[in-house]
Write a protein that holds these residues in place. Structure first.
Motif, PDB file in Angstrom:
ATOM      1  N   LEU A  93       0.899  -1.167   0.007  1.00 33.00           N
ATOM      2  CA  LEU A  93      -0.004  -0.053   0.030  1.00 33.00           C
ATOM      3  C   LEU A  93       0.654   1.154  -0.108  1.00 33.00           C
ATOM      4  CD1 LEU A  93      -2.597  -0.881   2.740  1.00 33.00           C
ATOM      5  CD2 LEU A  93      -3.194  -0.680   0.090  1.00 33.00           C
ATOM      6  N   THR A 286      -6.783   2.866   3.379  1.00 34.11           N
ATOM      7  CA  THR A 286      -7.650   2.016   2.480  1.00 34.11           C
ATOM      8  C   THR A 286      -9.089   2.775   2.395  1.00 34.11           C
ATOM      9  OG1 THR A 286      -8.299   0.608   4.491  1.00 34.11           O
ATOM     10  CG2 THR A 286      -6.567  -0.223   2.706  1.00 34.11           C
ATOM     11  N   ALA A 290      -9.154   4.228  -1.205  1.00 34.77           N
ATOM     12  CA  ALA A 290     -10.092   2.916  -1.976  1.00 34.77           C
ATOM     13  C   ALA A 290     -11.389   2.775  -1.504  1.00 34.77           C
ATOM     14  CB  ALA A 290      -9.210   1.711  -1.739  1.00 34.77           C
ATOM     15  N   ARG A 292     -12.407   1.244   1.244  1.00 33.48           N
ATOM     16  CA  ARG A 292     -12.771  -0.123   1.759  1.00 33.48           C
ATOM     17  C   ARG A 292     -11.939  -0.334   3.031  1.00 33.48           C
ATOM     18  NH1 ARG A 292      -8.025  -3.076   1.117  1.00 33.48           N
ATOM     19  NH2 ARG A 292      -6.682  -2.617  -0.512  1.00 33.48           N
ATOM     20  N   ALA A 294      -9.268  -2.333   5.638  1.00 34.91           N
ATOM     21  CA  ALA A 294      -7.926  -3.067   5.366  1.00 34.91           C
ATOM     22  C   ALA A 294      -8.061  -4.309   5.354  1.00 34.91           C
ATOM     23  CB  ALA A 294      -6.924  -2.287   6.263  1.00 34.91           C
ATOM     24  N   GLU A 298      -2.877  -6.981   4.938  1.00 32.24           N
ATOM     25  CA  GLU A 298      -2.271  -5.738   4.757  1.00 32.24           C
ATOM     26  C   GLU A 298      -1.947  -4.928   6.161  1.00 32.24           C
ATOM     27  OE1 GLU A 298      -4.747  -4.101   0.806  1.00 32.24           O
ATOM     28  OE2 GLU A 298      -5.724  -3.830   2.806  1.00 32.24           O
TER      29      GLU A 298
END
Length: 475
Positions: A93, A286, A290, A292, A294, A298
């Protein structure tokens, strides 16, 4: 607002997407600028506490240049571990790693007034603590219950409270100047105030990169002011530049390697705090980049990279690394989730770390100018802790946990002589303030019943019993 010309919305949310180089490289350098000052500040503070920092006239003052160099180099290396990964190490990431403020309350008592000789034990603690930190990746999901906002908020607040004194001392002229007429002079404070005013102006009245890099630009403004009033001269800058090498590799075990119980215990205990901070940063990346949650992979990979990066850094004379929260906000602001963008930033950091001339310029910053910057940074650490505490349901039980932990931790920090008869290891750990507060908060939070009757606390609260509920609903 995200620049959609960088890629489609789906591409921008994909960590594996690589924008065009002419856009990816500036975005990566932007990440470095956002964390640059915070990354090198711990090295400057530790050197100052040890007695060979700014204004010390110590023959070991050149060692500060090496510590600054290693801070940049191994922040870049640790960041590469996060973005490129090595086996299970790394989250894959866009996580930017840097030297952690969290360990400063541990490091300062370890080196206080002891010079370069104290660094062997300190870096021994960094290596062992880093390995312990990496092991936390195996259990991080299972121990998070012991570190709710009440505990983590207290710990972050204590970190800031332990450091605010440093900012004031720097702004007034530095520890070596204490007791002299120059300490606290109007000239010294004027340089610090220029930094503070410019930083606040940029932070609140600009947007984008100007706002994100407000502290860095504030320091540049303070540096220019210091040149204008004669606090630093072009001759001094030229001398520092000419004496620094154009290229230098890190030296393993440069300061030796010793095992100190105080250092090992301190770094291992603080690894819990750093690990939880990283979990929060991964979740923030995240969610912000994104949309979402994690994944377990991750979170575990990020924790492994934290620890491995710190252990490797300690071998070469750098301090513990952790994920940098300011870069989480930068990802949310740009909307670019690409880990490869951060990889370019990491390579830039490594390049800076291999070129001592970069550190030679940082070394010429007057301590008063740096003081203005750290006043803002350390104050923000306190504010971040208080923000975390706002999520706490302030019932009587939680008030008691917080009160006892803060009272003992802050009290020992302010009056270290109260434990002067303890063995050296225990004395160092206790006078950090941070560790006793953390341990007490964790233990009390685990063993105290869920609620206390009103009469249990009313008699000691002086009529000022809290009524706040934080962001949590009351029963």
């Amino acid at each position: 607002m995200a620049d959609t010309s960088i890629g489609t919305p789906e591409q921008l949310r994909d960590p594996n997407y690589t924008p065009a180089l002419h856009k990816a490289i500036p975005l990566g350098i932007q990440h470095v600028l956002a964390m640059f000052v915070s990354n090198v500040t711990p090295a400057i503070i530790v050197a100052g506490a040890a007695g060979f920092g700014f204004g010390s006239n110590s023959p070991d003052f050149p060692e500060l240049l090496y510590l600054i160099q290693m801070s940049m180099l191994f922040a870049g290396v640790a960041t590469l571990l996060q973005t490129l990964t090595v086996g299970p190490v790394g989250a894959a990431l866009p996580i930017v790693q840097g030297t952690s403020f969290a360990f400063l309350p541990i490091m300062i008592p370890l080196v206080a007034g002891k010079g370069v000789d104290a660094l062997a034990a300190l870096f021994g603690g960094v290596v062992i603590g880093g390995l312990f930190h990496a092991l936390l990746g195996l259990v991080i999901g299972k121990v998070r219950f012991a570190l709710p906002p009440l505990v983590t908020g207290l710990v972050v607040t204590m970190i800031g409270l332990a450091l605010v004194k440093v900012g004031i001392q720097y702004a007034a002229g530095g520890v070596p100047a204490i007791g002299t007429p120059e300490y606290g002079s109007l000239l010294n404070w004027s340089a610090a105030l220029v930094v503070i005013v410019v930083t606040l102006g940029l932070k609140f009245f600009t947007r984008g990169m100007l706002s994100v890099s407000a502290v860095l630009l504030g320091l540049i403004a303070g540096y220019i002011y210091a040149l204008l009033v004669g606090m630093v001269t072009f001759e001094a800058i030229g001398t520092s530049w000419s004496r620094a090498a154009s290229f230098a590799l890190p030296v393993p075990f440069k300061y030796g390697f010793e095992f100190s119980a105080a250092a090992i215990i301190g770094f291992c205990l603080m690894a819990f705090v750093s690990a939880v901070e990283t979990v929060g940063d991964v979740s923030g990346i995240t969610k912000g980049g994104a949309g979402r949650e994690a994944t377990d992979r991750e979170i575990e990979g990020a924790t492994y990279a934290d620890g491995v990066g710190s252990a490797v850094a300690g071998l070469f004379g750098a301090f513990p690394n952790t994920s940098f929260s300011q870069n989480v906000g930068l990802i949310a602001m740009t909307g670019v989730m690409s880990r490869h963008v951060v990889t370019f930033g990491a390579l830039f950091l490594i390049l800076c770390g291999l070129v001592p001339k970069v550190g030679s310029i940082i070394r010429t910053i007057p301590i008063e100018v740096l003081g203005g910057g750290v006043i803002v940074m350390f104050g923000m650490v306190v504010a971040a802790g208080i923000s975390m505490l706002s999520d706490v349901d302030w019932n009587r039980r939680n008030m008691v946990v917080f009160a006892i932990s803060l009272s003992i931790g802050l009290g020992l920090q302010l009056e270290p002589g109260a434990v002067q008869h303890l063995p050296d290891t225990l004395r160092i750990l206790m006078t950090s303030g941070l560790l006793p507060a953390s341990v007490i908060a964790i233990v009390l939070n685990l063993i105290l019943p869920d609620d206390l009757a009103g009469e249990s606390t009313e008699e000691v609260s002086g009529g000022m019993a809290g009524r706040g509920t934080g962001s949590l609903p009351r029963d």
